[in-house]
Design an enzyme around this catalytic site. Structure first.
Site: not given
Ligand code: 13P
Length: 264
Positions: A170, A216, A176, A100, A102, A12-14, A237-238
């Site tokens: 999650e 993470s 993050g 998600h 977020e 997920n590149w956000k 994510g990251g």
């Molecule tokens: P991180 O891997 O950066 O913690 O993000 C997880 C995430 O929100 C994937 O949707």
């Protein structure tokens, strides 16, 4: 991870990346060849919407599929700035992330909103990656199971089955932050989610549905997390923003899957 359920690694590149990043991914990973075991894994990249057509084109004939990060619950209409599931399908997506944390937090998305989106995605022929997870406070108060249970029950339409959805656990406090739950905690929550699905949709669906862990996940902890029986992949994510990290994460997952496959 269970060899019967094809594992999923979804990036997920956000709100990150430009066309330059897609070009770099295209050069570094999209053209690599996977061995036979890895071919049973599903690798997905969910870039920001404007990058989907370029990524889809670059990923054609690669092992990578493309997904969106959100969709509206209507097919079309006066919803400035929104994107429908039908539009995502039209530009090459096979998946869409829905609910998600977020989006739940920044856009006040509640379970019933998420449920409508999952329904729209199914209608458009997309598989929804439905996200659930507790906050740090909820964890501290011992509410994890209750929260996750109600999110699963209330965010997934009655008609949705294992071929329409993937559930991603999650924990919000792990996103993050570099913090992950203990392996045992992940195992317990995933087992509880499978149990909720078994009770609401039947044992057969529960055995086939894929459950991802997100928060993470990195190349060096992915194998440990995926070794848990009820974890069928990761939502990343990251570490999905660097082609090197994402490739080694995918490779580590595929290697583990190959070992499981050989054991049967
Ligand atoms: P991180 O891997 O950066 O913690 O993000 C997880 C995430 O929100 C994937 O949707």
């Amino acid at each position: 991870m269970n060899f019967k359920r094809p594992p999923v690694i979804a990036g997920n590149w956000k709100m990150n990346g430009t066309s330059e990043m897609v070009i770099q991914f295209s050069k570094n990973i999209l053209k690599r060849v996977l061995d036979d075991n890895a071919k049973r894994c599903e690798f997905i990249i969910c870039p920001p919407a404007p990058l989907i057509p370029l990524l889809y084109e670059s990923a054609s004939q690669s092992a990578f599929l493309v997904g969106g990060q959100d969709c509206h619950s209507s097919e079309s209409g006066a919803y400035t700035g929104d994107i429908s599931a039908l539009m995502l399908k039209d530009i090459g997506c096979s998946f869409v992330i829905v609910g998600h944390s977020e989006r739940r937090i920044s856009y006040n998305e509640i379970n019933s909103t998420v449920k409508l989106k999952v329904g729209a995605a199914k209608k458009a022929g997309l598989i929804s990656i439905v996200c659930v997870g507790e906050t740090q406070d909820q964890k501290n108060n011992g509410e994890t199971f209750e929260i996750v249970r109600s999110q699963v029950l209330e965010s997934i339409p009655e008609s949705a089955s294992d071929s329409d959805i993937i559930i991603a656990y999650e924990p919000i406090w792990a996103i993050g932050t570099g913090k992950t739950p203990e392996i045992e905690e992940i195992a317990n929550v995933h087992a509880a989610i499978r149990d909720v699905v078994a009770k609401s949709k039947g044992v057969e669906v529960a055995e086939k549905i894929r459950l991802l862990y997100g928060g993470s996940v990195k190349p060096d902890n992915v194998a440990g997390i995926l070794s848990i029986d009820d974890v069928d992949g990761a939502l990343v994510g990251g570490a999905s923003l660097s082609s090197n990290d994402f490739w080694s994460l995918c490779e580590n997952a595929a290697k583990l899957f190959a070992i499981l496959n050989r054991k049967v």
